[in-house]
Design a protein around this motif. Structure first.
Motif, PDB file in Angstrom:
ATOM      1  N   LEU A 129       2.198  -5.453  -5.327  1.00  0.00           N
ATOM      2  CA  LEU A 129       2.281  -6.781  -4.714  1.00  0.00           C
ATOM      3  C   LEU A 129       1.262  -6.899  -3.584  1.00  0.00           C
ATOM      4  CD1 LEU A 129       6.182  -6.878  -4.351  1.00  0.00           C
ATOM      5  CD2 LEU A 129       4.834  -7.881  -6.197  1.00  0.00           C
ATOM      6  N   THR A 130       0.548  -8.021  -3.547  1.00  0.00           N
ATOM      7  CA  THR A 130      -0.422  -8.222  -2.454  1.00  0.00           C
ATOM      8  C   THR A 130       0.289  -8.220  -1.102  1.00  0.00           C
ATOM      9  OG1 THR A 130      -0.193 -10.581  -2.899  1.00  0.00           O
ATOM     10  CG2 THR A 130      -2.152  -9.517  -3.752  1.00  0.00           C
ATOM     11  N   THR A 131       1.541  -8.652  -1.094  1.00  0.00           N
ATOM     12  CA  THR A 131       2.296  -8.733   0.170  1.00  0.00           C
ATOM     13  C   THR A 131       2.633  -7.360   0.741  1.00  0.00           C
ATOM     14  OG1 THR A 131       4.278  -8.951  -1.183  1.00  0.00           O
ATOM     15  CG2 THR A 131       3.364 -10.979  -0.270  1.00  0.00           C
ATOM     16  N   THR A 132       2.583  -6.312  -0.081  1.00  0.00           N
ATOM     17  CA  THR A 132       2.962  -4.975   0.416  1.00  0.00           C
ATOM     18  C   THR A 132       1.748  -4.077   0.688  1.00  0.00           C
ATOM     19  OG1 THR A 132       3.201  -4.112  -1.842  1.00  0.00           O
ATOM     20  CG2 THR A 132       5.174  -5.028  -0.808  1.00  0.00           C
ATOM     21  N   MET A 133       0.559  -4.561   0.332  1.00  0.00           N
ATOM     22  CA  MET A 133      -0.632  -3.714   0.485  1.00  0.00           C
ATOM     23  C   MET A 133      -0.874  -3.259   1.921  1.00  0.00           C
ATOM     24  SD  MET A 133      -3.222  -5.848  -1.940  1.00  0.00           S
ATOM     25  CE  MET A 133      -4.724  -5.250  -1.177  1.00  0.00           C
ATOM     26  N   ASN A 134      -0.512  -4.117   2.890  1.00  0.00           N
ATOM     27  CA  ASN A 134      -0.812  -3.782   4.285  1.00  0.00           C
ATOM     28  C   ASN A 134      -0.050  -2.560   4.787  1.00  0.00           C
ATOM     29  OD1 ASN A 134      -2.739  -5.763   4.593  1.00  0.00           O
ATOM     30  ND2 ASN A 134      -1.233  -7.323   5.127  1.00  0.00           N
ATOM     31  N   GLU A 135       1.025  -2.200   4.072  1.00  0.00           N
ATOM     32  CA  GLU A 135       1.749  -0.973   4.446  1.00  0.00           C
ATOM     33  C   GLU A 135       0.818   0.243   4.295  1.00  0.00           C
ATOM     34  OE1 GLU A 135       5.132   1.049   5.915  1.00  0.00           O
ATOM     35  OE2 GLU A 135       4.700  -1.090   5.791  1.00  0.00           O
ATOM     36  N   MET A 136      -0.155   0.143   3.392  1.00  0.00           N
ATOM     37  CA  MET A 136      -1.111   1.249   3.213  1.00  0.00           C
ATOM     38  C   MET A 136      -1.919   1.478   4.485  1.00  0.00           C
ATOM     39  SD  MET A 136      -2.473   0.507  -0.646  1.00  0.00           S
ATOM     40  CE  MET A 136      -1.443   0.860  -2.085  1.00  0.00           C
ATOM     41  N   GLN A 137      -2.271   0.384   5.149  1.00  0.00           N
ATOM     42  CA  GLN A 137      -2.995   0.507   6.420  1.00  0.00           C
ATOM     43  C   GLN A 137      -2.129   1.225   7.451  1.00  0.00           C
ATOM     44  OE1 GLN A 137      -4.708  -3.132   7.859  1.00  0.00           O
ATOM     45  NE2 GLN A 137      -5.758  -2.097   9.531  1.00  0.00           N
ATOM     46  N   ARG A 138      -0.827   0.918   7.447  1.00  0.00           N
ATOM     47  CA  ARG A 138       0.096   1.581   8.379  1.00  0.00           C
ATOM     48  C   ARG A 138       0.185   3.086   8.082  1.00  0.00           C
ATOM     49  NH1 ARG A 138       5.290   0.640   8.764  1.00  0.00           N
ATOM     50  NH2 ARG A 138       5.282   1.252  10.932  1.00  0.00           N
ATOM     51  N   VAL A 139       0.064   3.454   6.794  1.00  0.00           N
ATOM     52  CA  VAL A 139       0.081   4.886   6.440  1.00  0.00           C
ATOM     53  C   VAL A 139      -1.108   5.588   7.098  1.00  0.00           C
ATOM     54  CG1 VAL A 139      -0.091   6.568   4.556  1.00  0.00           C
ATOM     55  CG2 VAL A 139       1.306   4.516   4.250  1.00  0.00           C
ATOM     56  N   VAL A 140      -2.288   4.963   7.005  1.00  0.00           N
ATOM     57  CA  VAL A 140      -3.492   5.539   7.635  1.00  0.00           C
ATOM     58  C   VAL A 140      -3.291   5.657   9.150  1.00  0.00           C
ATOM     59  CG1 VAL A 140      -5.971   5.223   8.048  1.00  0.00           C
ATOM     60  CG2 VAL A 140      -5.000   4.605   5.810  1.00  0.00           C
ATOM     61  N   GLU A 141      -2.758   4.590   9.759  1.00  0.00           N
ATOM     62  CA  GLU A 141      -2.544   4.586  11.213  1.00  0.00           C
ATOM     63  C   GLU A 141      -1.529   5.644  11.649  1.00  0.00           C
ATOM     64  OE1 GLU A 141      -1.478   0.495  11.747  1.00  0.00           O
ATOM     65  OE2 GLU A 141      -3.562  -0.192  11.565  1.00  0.00           O
ATOM     66  N   LYS A 142      -0.424   5.736  10.897  1.00  0.00           N
ATOM     67  CA  LYS A 142       0.630   6.710  11.245  1.00  0.00           C
ATOM     68  C   LYS A 142       0.126   8.147  11.078  1.00  0.00           C
ATOM     69  CE  LYS A 142       3.895   3.979  12.512  1.00  0.00           C
ATOM     70  NZ  LYS A 142       4.262   3.997  13.934  1.00  0.00           N
ATOM     71  N   ALA A 143      -0.715   8.371  10.069  1.00  0.00           N
ATOM     72  CA  ALA A 143      -1.293   9.712   9.870  1.00  0.00           C
ATOM     73  C   ALA A 143      -2.168  10.085  11.069  1.00  0.00           C
ATOM     74  CB  ALA A 143      -2.100   9.761   8.576  1.00  0.00           C
ATOM     75  N   LYS A 144      -2.903   9.090  11.576  1.00  0.00           N
ATOM     76  CA  LYS A 144      -3.733   9.325  12.777  1.00  0.00           C
ATOM     77  C   LYS A 144      -2.840   9.652  13.973  1.00  0.00           C
ATOM     78  CE  LYS A 144      -7.761   6.425  11.771  1.00  0.00           C
ATOM     79  NZ  LYS A 144      -8.132   5.014  11.766  1.00  0.00           N
ATOM     80  N   GLU A 145      -1.797   8.826  14.155  1.00  0.00           N
ATOM     81  CA  GLU A 145      -0.872   9.034  15.289  1.00  0.00           C
ATOM     82  C   GLU A 145      -0.238  10.420  15.253  1.00  0.00           C
ATOM     83  OE1 GLU A 145       2.121   5.946  15.553  1.00  0.00           O
ATOM     84  OE2 GLU A 145       0.580   4.379  15.452  1.00  0.00           O
ATOM     85  N   ALA A 146       0.076  10.884  14.041  1.00  0.00           N
ATOM     86  CA  ALA A 146       0.743  12.184  13.890  1.00  0.00           C
ATOM     87  C   ALA A 146      -0.240  13.350  13.999  1.00  0.00           C
ATOM     88  CB  ALA A 146       1.463  12.240  12.548  1.00  0.00           C
ATOM     89  N   GLY A 147      -1.533  13.021  14.071  1.00  0.00           N
ATOM     90  CA  GLY A 147      -2.545  14.075  14.227  1.00  0.00           C
ATOM     91  C   GLY A 147      -2.866  14.833  12.949  1.00  0.00           C
ATOM     92  N   ILE A 148      -2.544  14.225  11.778  1.00  0.00           N
ATOM     93  CA  ILE A 148      -2.824  14.934  10.502  1.00  0.00           C
ATOM     94  C   ILE A 148      -3.933  14.252   9.696  1.00  0.00           C
ATOM     95  CG2 ILE A 148      -0.483  15.859  10.280  1.00  0.00           C
ATOM     96  CD1 ILE A 148      -0.067  13.652   8.048  1.00  0.00           C
ATOM     97  N   ARG A 149      -4.577  13.241  10.297  1.00  0.00           N
ATOM     98  CA  ARG A 149      -5.525  12.450   9.504  1.00  0.00           C
ATOM     99  C   ARG A 149      -6.680  13.287   8.955  1.00  0.00           C
ATOM    100  NH1 ARG A 149      -7.207  10.555   6.082  1.00  0.00           N
ATOM    101  NH2 ARG A 149      -8.255   8.588   5.679  1.00  0.00           N
ATOM    102  N   ASP A 150      -7.077  14.322   9.716  1.00  0.00           N
ATOM    103  CA  ASP A 150      -8.190  15.151   9.238  1.00  0.00           C
ATOM    104  C   ASP A 150      -7.727  16.203   8.233  1.00  0.00           C
ATOM    105  OD1 ASP A 150      -6.718  16.412  11.181  1.00  0.00           O
ATOM    106  OD2 ASP A 150      -8.422  17.454  12.091  1.00  0.00           O
ATOM    107  N   GLN A 151      -6.416  16.331   8.043  1.00  0.00           N
ATOM    108  CA  GLN A 151      -5.895  17.346   7.107  1.00  0.00           C
ATOM    109  C   GLN A 151      -5.507  16.770   5.749  1.00  0.00           C
ATOM    110  OE1 GLN A 151      -2.616  19.019   9.435  1.00  0.00           O
ATOM    111  NE2 GLN A 151      -4.009  18.849  11.173  1.00  0.00           N
ATOM    112  N   VAL A 152      -5.234  15.453   5.691  1.00  0.00           N
ATOM    113  CA  VAL A 152      -4.816  14.852   4.419  1.00  0.00           C
ATOM    114  C   VAL A 152      -5.780  13.757   3.984  1.00  0.00           C
ATOM    115  CG1 VAL A 152      -2.329  15.278   4.620  1.00  0.00           C
ATOM    116  CG2 VAL A 152      -3.273  13.161   5.505  1.00  0.00           C
TER     117      VAL A 152
END
Length: 211
Positions: free
Chosen positions: A149-172
């Motif tokens: 659904l186009t309405t749910t795609m933005n959750e993907m951006q939140r996944v990227v942001e949360k991975a950064k916040e958790a400090g794992i963005r460079d590992q996954v």
């Protein structure tokens, strides 16, 4: 025809009982479990993946081939553990929050498993926090997000942001896909990879795990 070729052939036809019988026979013949996995089961699943990509087979054929592969893998598991065969990597997969579609996700999951990647399936309606928590818990190399659904795609951006916040963005590596998703959307949210089909996703996943 070698027994490994036979395993591959019967897997492609989705003949689970025959695959089980031949895997047991191959073990009895003293063939290495990893060799049975790679040259029998995974090679058969690779053929199905290519055929699926080229529209030569469809979802039902993929499902029954995957069932046959899983039947063979179940027999091999204790032998693979004994030989300490490492997975090629670990992927956390799910359909994003607000979205309950799972056919695409399930096909990607089977293709990843068919490449020897361990898959942690979080199901549907998965929040960004759940993706990141599961990635940390399972020491995942990959997070795979699906949306229809186009309405749910933005959750993907939140996944990227949360991975950064958790400090794992460079590992996954974060892989995104689904009908409304595009390469430009992938680039705009800072994800690592977009593919238009399950087979290409599995190829990309293997390449990331090797790197």
């Amino acid at each position: 025809m070698s027994i490994l070729n036979e395993i591959s052939e019967f897997l492609q036809k989705g003949r689970s009982p025959k695959v089980k019988e031949l895997v047991n026979q191959a073990i009895a013949d003293g063939i290495d479990a990893e060799k049975i996995l790679e040259e029998g089961l995974l090679s058969g699943m690779s053929v199905i993946g290519e055929k699926f990509k080229n529209n030569e087979v469809f979802v039902p054929e993929v499902l029954i081939a995957a069932r046959a592969m899983n039947a063979g893998v179940e027999i091999l598991k204790p032998y693979l553990k004994a030989a300490d065969v490492k997975n090629k990597g670990v992927a956390v997969i799910g359909t994003v929050k607000g979205d309950l579609h799972d056919i695409g996700k399930n096909i990607v999951k089977m293709m990843l498993e068919g490449k020897g990647i361990e898959v942690v399936d979080l199901g549907v309606d998965v929040s960004a926090e759940q993706f990141v928590a599961a990635a940390i818990e399972n020491k995942a190399n990959l997070i795979c997000c699906s949306a229809l659904l186009t309405t749910t795609m933005n959750e993907m951006q939140r996944v990227v942001e949360k991975a950064k916040e958790a400090g794992i963005r460079d590992q996954v590596k974060i892989l995104v896909g689904g009908a409304p998703v595009t390469q430009s959307f992938c680039d705009s949210i800072g994800a690592d990879c977009y593919t238009s089909d399950a087979s290409s996703c599995a190829d990309a996943a293997v390449a990331f795990c090797r790197a």
